[in-house]
Write a protein that holds these residues in place. Structure first.
Motif, PDB file in Angstrom:
ATOM      1  N   GLN A  76      -0.559 -33.648  32.216  1.00  0.00           N
ATOM      2  CA  GLN A  76      -1.477 -32.895  33.059  1.00  0.00           C
ATOM      3  C   GLN A  76      -2.179 -33.923  33.927  1.00  0.00           C
ATOM      4  O   GLN A  76      -2.457 -35.035  33.479  1.00  0.00           O
ATOM      5  CB  GLN A  76      -2.511 -32.152  32.212  1.00  0.00           C
ATOM      6  N   TRP A  77      -2.449 -33.586  35.176  1.00  0.00           N
ATOM      7  CA  TRP A  77      -3.172 -34.516  36.038  1.00  0.00           C
ATOM      8  C   TRP A  77      -4.608 -34.639  35.553  1.00  0.00           C
ATOM      9  O   TRP A  77      -5.237 -33.657  35.167  1.00  0.00           O
ATOM     10  CB  TRP A  77      -3.165 -34.058  37.493  1.00  0.00           C
ATOM     11  N   PHE A  78      -5.138 -35.850  35.572  1.00  0.00           N
ATOM     12  CA  PHE A  78      -6.535 -36.102  35.228  1.00  0.00           C
ATOM     13  C   PHE A  78      -7.413 -35.474  36.299  1.00  0.00           C
ATOM     14  O   PHE A  78      -7.179 -35.641  37.491  1.00  0.00           O
ATOM     15  CB  PHE A  78      -6.787 -37.612  35.147  1.00  0.00           C
ATOM     16  N   LYS A  79      -8.421 -34.749  35.869  1.00  0.00           N
ATOM     17  CA  LYS A  79      -9.330 -34.090  36.816  1.00  0.00           C
ATOM     18  C   LYS A  79     -10.739 -34.628  36.642  1.00  0.00           C
ATOM     19  O   LYS A  79     -11.174 -34.913  35.531  1.00  0.00           O
ATOM     20  CB  LYS A  79      -9.341 -32.580  36.571  1.00  0.00           C
ATOM     21  N   LEU A 120      -1.926 -40.516  25.758  1.00  0.00           N
ATOM     22  CA  LEU A 120      -1.489 -41.550  26.692  1.00  0.00           C
ATOM     23  C   LEU A 120      -1.950 -41.206  28.098  1.00  0.00           C
ATOM     24  O   LEU A 120      -1.682 -40.111  28.608  1.00  0.00           O
ATOM     25  CB  LEU A 120       0.040 -41.664  26.660  1.00  0.00           C
ATOM     26  N   LEU A 121      -2.667 -42.127  28.725  1.00  0.00           N
ATOM     27  CA  LEU A 121      -3.047 -41.994  30.127  1.00  0.00           C
ATOM     28  C   LEU A 121      -2.193 -42.979  30.907  1.00  0.00           C
ATOM     29  O   LEU A 121      -2.066 -44.140  30.510  1.00  0.00           O
ATOM     30  CB  LEU A 121      -4.529 -42.310  30.328  1.00  0.00           C
ATOM     31  N   VAL A 122      -1.569 -42.527  31.989  1.00  0.00           N
ATOM     32  CA  VAL A 122      -0.753 -43.407  32.821  1.00  0.00           C
ATOM     33  C   VAL A 122      -1.249 -43.300  34.248  1.00  0.00           C
ATOM     34  O   VAL A 122      -1.222 -42.223  34.851  1.00  0.00           O
ATOM     35  CB  VAL A 122       0.753 -43.036  32.752  1.00  0.00           C
ATOM     36  N   GLU A 134      -1.175 -43.249  45.405  1.00  0.00           N
ATOM     37  CA  GLU A 134      -2.307 -42.337  45.545  1.00  0.00           C
ATOM     38  C   GLU A 134      -3.336 -42.478  44.424  1.00  0.00           C
ATOM     39  O   GLU A 134      -4.269 -41.691  44.347  1.00  0.00           O
ATOM     40  CB  GLU A 134      -1.837 -40.885  45.647  1.00  0.00           C
ATOM     41  N   GLY A 135      -3.164 -43.439  43.525  1.00  0.00           N
ATOM     42  CA  GLY A 135      -4.128 -43.679  42.459  1.00  0.00           C
ATOM     43  C   GLY A 135      -4.269 -42.543  41.463  1.00  0.00           C
ATOM     44  O   GLY A 135      -5.275 -42.428  40.770  1.00  0.00           O
ATOM     45  N   LYS A 136      -3.238 -41.702  41.368  1.00  0.00           N
ATOM     46  CA  LYS A 136      -3.312 -40.551  40.466  1.00  0.00           C
ATOM     47  C   LYS A 136      -3.145 -40.982  39.013  1.00  0.00           C
ATOM     48  O   LYS A 136      -2.517 -41.995  38.715  1.00  0.00           O
ATOM     49  CB  LYS A 136      -2.252 -39.515  40.836  1.00  0.00           C
ATOM     50  N   LEU A 137      -3.723 -40.190  38.115  1.00  0.00           N
ATOM     51  CA  LEU A 137      -3.700 -40.463  36.685  1.00  0.00           C
ATOM     52  C   LEU A 137      -3.102 -39.278  35.946  1.00  0.00           C
ATOM     53  O   LEU A 137      -3.478 -38.135  36.198  1.00  0.00           O
ATOM     54  CB  LEU A 137      -5.120 -40.703  36.170  1.00  0.00           C
ATOM     55  N   ARG A 138      -2.206 -39.565  35.017  1.00  0.00           N
ATOM     56  CA  ARG A 138      -1.582 -38.520  34.196  1.00  0.00           C
ATOM     57  C   ARG A 138      -2.074 -38.659  32.763  1.00  0.00           C
ATOM     58  O   ARG A 138      -2.200 -39.765  32.259  1.00  0.00           O
ATOM     59  CB  ARG A 138      -0.067 -38.677  34.172  1.00  0.00           C
TER      60      ARG A 138
END
Length: 106
Positions: free
Chosen positions: A92-95, A64-66, A71-75
């Motif tokens: 985990q934060w998307f890098k 699952l990506l949320v 701040e436009g961050k993706l988990r």
């Protein structure tokens, strides 16, 4: 107000030539369910949440990506269950390389 993430997912399967009849699509959707990770409801830091499923760690299970407005961050929540009975772990934060991957707003 910081609402918990609610997701209702439906899967439409058909051949590439099969037309999709959107007239009654609402009748085919399951009711929304509260998605949890690590036994707690998923909740974003700021604003609206945008969920998406995909196999991000290439283990054959849909993770699952949320995305969040703030701040436009993706988990990324790894699926530690199965595709038929998913269970999500802590995110985990998307890098993007070594940097935090974000989606710019505007």
């Amino acid at each position: 107000m910081n609402p918990s993430l609610l997701i209702g997912l439906a899967l439409i399967v058909g051949g590439e030539d099969a037309p999709v009849d959107s007239k009654n699509i609402a009748d085919e959707l399951n009711p929304p369910v509260r998605i949890e990770a690590g036994g707690m409801p998923i909740d974003v830091d700021v604003g609206h949440a945008a969920p998406f499923v995909g196999d991000f760690d290439r283990d054959g299970k849909l993770d699952l990506l949320v995305g969040q407005f703030g701040e436009g961050k993706l988990r990324i929540y790894p699926n530690v269950g199965s595709n038929t009975q998913p269970r999500f772990d802590q995110f985990q934060w998307f890098k993007a390389g070594a940097d935090l991957g974000v989606v710019p707003a505007g």
